[in-house]
Design an enzyme around this catalytic site. Structure first.
Site, PDB file in Angstrom:
ATOM      1  N   HIS A  47      -7.697   9.500  -2.314  1.00  0.00           N
ATOM      2  CA  HIS A  47      -7.121   9.419  -0.960  1.00  0.00           C
ATOM      3  C   HIS A  47      -8.046  10.027   0.105  1.00  0.00           C
ATOM      4  O   HIS A  47      -8.213   9.457   1.184  1.00  0.00           O
ATOM      5  CB  HIS A  47      -5.759  10.121  -0.962  1.00  0.00           C
ATOM      6  CG  HIS A  47      -4.826   9.644   0.091  1.00  0.00           C
ATOM      7  ND1 HIS A  47      -3.470   9.530  -0.114  1.00  0.00           N
ATOM      8  CD2 HIS A  47      -5.027   9.266   1.371  1.00  0.00           C
ATOM      9  CE1 HIS A  47      -2.904   9.085   0.997  1.00  0.00           C
ATOM     10  NE2 HIS A  47      -3.823   8.922   1.913  1.00  0.00           N
ATOM     11  N   ASP A  89       0.855  -1.194   0.000  1.00  0.00           N
ATOM     12  CA  ASP A  89       0.000   0.000   0.000  1.00  0.00           C
ATOM     13  C   ASP A  89       0.890   1.243   0.000  1.00  0.00           C
ATOM     14  O   ASP A  89       1.661   1.460   0.944  1.00  0.00           O
ATOM     15  CB  ASP A  89      -0.889   0.007   1.257  1.00  0.00           C
ATOM     16  CG  ASP A  89      -1.869   1.171   1.247  1.00  0.00           C
ATOM     17  OD1 ASP A  89      -2.953   1.013   0.682  1.00  0.00           O
ATOM     18  OD2 ASP A  89      -1.524   2.246   1.781  1.00  0.00           O
ATOM     19  N   SER A 144       5.773  -1.266   9.139  1.00  0.00           N
ATOM     20  CA  SER A 144       6.910  -1.331  10.050  1.00  0.00           C
ATOM     21  C   SER A 144       8.193  -1.184   9.247  1.00  0.00           C
ATOM     22  O   SER A 144       8.308  -1.731   8.156  1.00  0.00           O
ATOM     23  CB  SER A 144       6.937  -2.643  10.834  1.00  0.00           C
ATOM     24  OG  SER A 144       8.082  -2.625  11.678  1.00  0.00           O
ATOM     25  N   TYR A 182       2.924   9.765  -0.313  1.00  0.00           N
ATOM     26  CA  TYR A 182       3.997   9.221   0.526  1.00  0.00           C
ATOM     27  C   TYR A 182       5.391   9.492  -0.056  1.00  0.00           C
ATOM     28  O   TYR A 182       6.388   9.330   0.654  1.00  0.00           O
ATOM     29  CB  TYR A 182       3.830   7.713   0.739  1.00  0.00           C
ATOM     30  CG  TYR A 182       2.522   7.283   1.383  1.00  0.00           C
ATOM     31  CD1 TYR A 182       1.665   8.210   1.971  1.00  0.00           C
ATOM     32  CD2 TYR A 182       2.146   5.955   1.403  1.00  0.00           C
ATOM     33  CE1 TYR A 182       0.458   7.822   2.533  1.00  0.00           C
ATOM     34  CE2 TYR A 182       0.949   5.554   1.978  1.00  0.00           C
ATOM     35  CZ  TYR A 182       0.101   6.499   2.532  1.00  0.00           C
ATOM     36  OH  TYR A 182      -1.093   6.107   3.096  1.00  0.00           O
ATOM     37  N   LYS A 191      -2.617   5.870  -4.388  1.00  0.00           N
ATOM     38  CA  LYS A 191      -3.749   6.772  -4.124  1.00  0.00           C
ATOM     39  C   LYS A 191      -3.501   8.149  -4.737  1.00  0.00           C
ATOM     40  O   LYS A 191      -2.362   8.645  -4.714  1.00  0.00           O
ATOM     41  CB  LYS A 191      -3.962   6.947  -2.604  1.00  0.00           C
ATOM     42  CG  LYS A 191      -3.883   5.664  -1.822  1.00  0.00           C
ATOM     43  CD  LYS A 191      -4.192   5.823  -0.338  1.00  0.00           C
ATOM     44  CE  LYS A 191      -3.782   4.578   0.426  1.00  0.00           C
ATOM     45  NZ  LYS A 191      -2.390   4.559   0.878  1.00  0.00           N
TER      46      LYS A 191
END
Ligand SMILES: NC(=O)C1=CN([C@@H]2O[C@H](COP(=O)(O)OP(=O)(O)OC[C@H]3O[C@@H](n4cnc5c(N)ncnc54)[C@H](OP(=O)(O)O)[C@@H]3O)[C@@H](O)[C@H]2O)C=CC1
Ligand SMILES: O=C(O)C(=O)[C@@H](O)[C@H](O)C(=O)CO
Length: 277
Positions: free
Chosen positions: A109, A46, A232, A51, A76
């Site tokens: 988004h 994802d 993570s 980002y 997105k």
């Protein structure tokens, strides 16, 4: 390697129920993190234009031994790309940056109610879907009343609604609305960015199963039918978050965790969030 189940979307596309989230993974760290995720068995990534790491996600796919079609990729549309022309052009840029001919899932988004054009934006998403370059399209952070407008005014129903959802924000009503309309629920911040991991109820259930608190919360999400993609950057946790398919929570444990709901968001409220970069 962990066997990850698929969810069947409303257009017949299959999505692995567990994926890997990449928000706040710095571009310089993204290739290594995504490679580690592949090594741990994740086949669903994802990302988002927002980002700033689509190129690195693409590099990780290209450098892996995997066939790109074996990896489910979601990206997105950024908040400053809601006009039709910007949406189409930015989608082309995403494909180029990811180094892919198509993505598996493309999402709006945020609805940005004050900007006010998400229905037109959805029509651009429909064009992208019809071109075959997104195997499915969906929305993120849409409330029921936003989705209601898409269903009433456009042609293709969203395949997913990606919303903040965790034990402190269970979102039962929106989840039921998604279900009623054949829209799969994706839970972002599935462990509430770590906030729920010290909760005594969750710690108690974790001890009973000899699992970590994060594994118990992710297992709760899976048993609710949600699609999740914990983030993570820590190798041991990337691995740990996949080890959730070898135990089961009973009805009482599921209810105990769901009853922790206190309507607490860790991120913005979609009805008032109108940030455009
Ligand atoms: N559509 C949207 O608007 C949004 C989508 N998302 C998506 O959802 C994904 C996940 O959400 P995110 O906000 O990142 O939050 P998560 O709920 O996935 O939590 C991530 C945090 O938890 C830590 N963590 C991860 N695994 C463990 C573990 N096993 N034990 C203890 N701590 C752990 C991570 O630390 P560390 O990295 O140091 O290990 C990180 O600080 C995002 O990456 C993004 O893809 C997120 C927000 C909004
Ligand atoms: O991570 C995402 O996908 C987001 O949309 C968030 O970053 C969100 O925009 C936010 O948390 C803003 O403060």
């Amino acid at each position: 390697m962990t066997e990850i189940p698929n969810i069947n979307l409303n257009n017949g596309v299959h999505i692995p129920q567990l994926g890997f989230g990449t928000f706040q993974i710095k571009p310089a760290d993204t290739v290594e993190a995504v490679q580690r995720a592949f090594d741990a068995g994740y086949r669903h990534i994802d990302t988002a234009q927002m980002y700033g790491n689509e190129k690195e996600v693409g590099q990780a796919i290209a450098q892996s031994a995997l066939d790109p079609t074996d990896v489910f990729v979601t990206t997105k549309l950024n908040n400053n790309k809601h006009s039709r022309d910007d949406a189409l052009a930015s989608f082309d840029t995403s494909l180029k940056d990811l180094g892919l001919e198509r993505v598996d899932l493309f999402l709006i988004h945020w609805p940005l109610p004050a900007v006010g054009n998400f229905v037109d934006t959805w029509r651009a998403m429909e064009e992208i879907y019809q071109s075959g370059r997104a195997r499915s399209i969906g929305v993120s952070n849409f409330q029921a009343h936003h989705i209601g407008r898409l269903l009433a005014e456009t042609t293709i129903p969203p395949a997913v609604n990606q919303i903040e959802l965790h034990p402190y924000l269970v979102q039962s009503e929106l989840h039921a609305y998604n279900d009623e309309h054949g829209i799969a629920t994706q839970a972002w911040s599935p462990i509430a960015k770590g906030l729920v991991l010290d909760d005594p109820t969750i710690v108690t259930v974790a001890l009973a199963h000899n699992k970590s608190a994060a594994q118990v919360v992710l297992r709760w999400q899976i048993q609710l039918g949600n699609i999740v993609f914990p983030k993570s950057a820590t190798p041991a946790r990337i691995q740990e978050n996949t080890a959730i398919f070898d135990f089961e929570l009973d009805d009482s444990e599921m209810s105990m965790i769901s009853s922790l709901d206190r309507g607490q968001r860790t991120g913005p409220d979609p009805d008032t969030f109108n940030y455009v970069p």
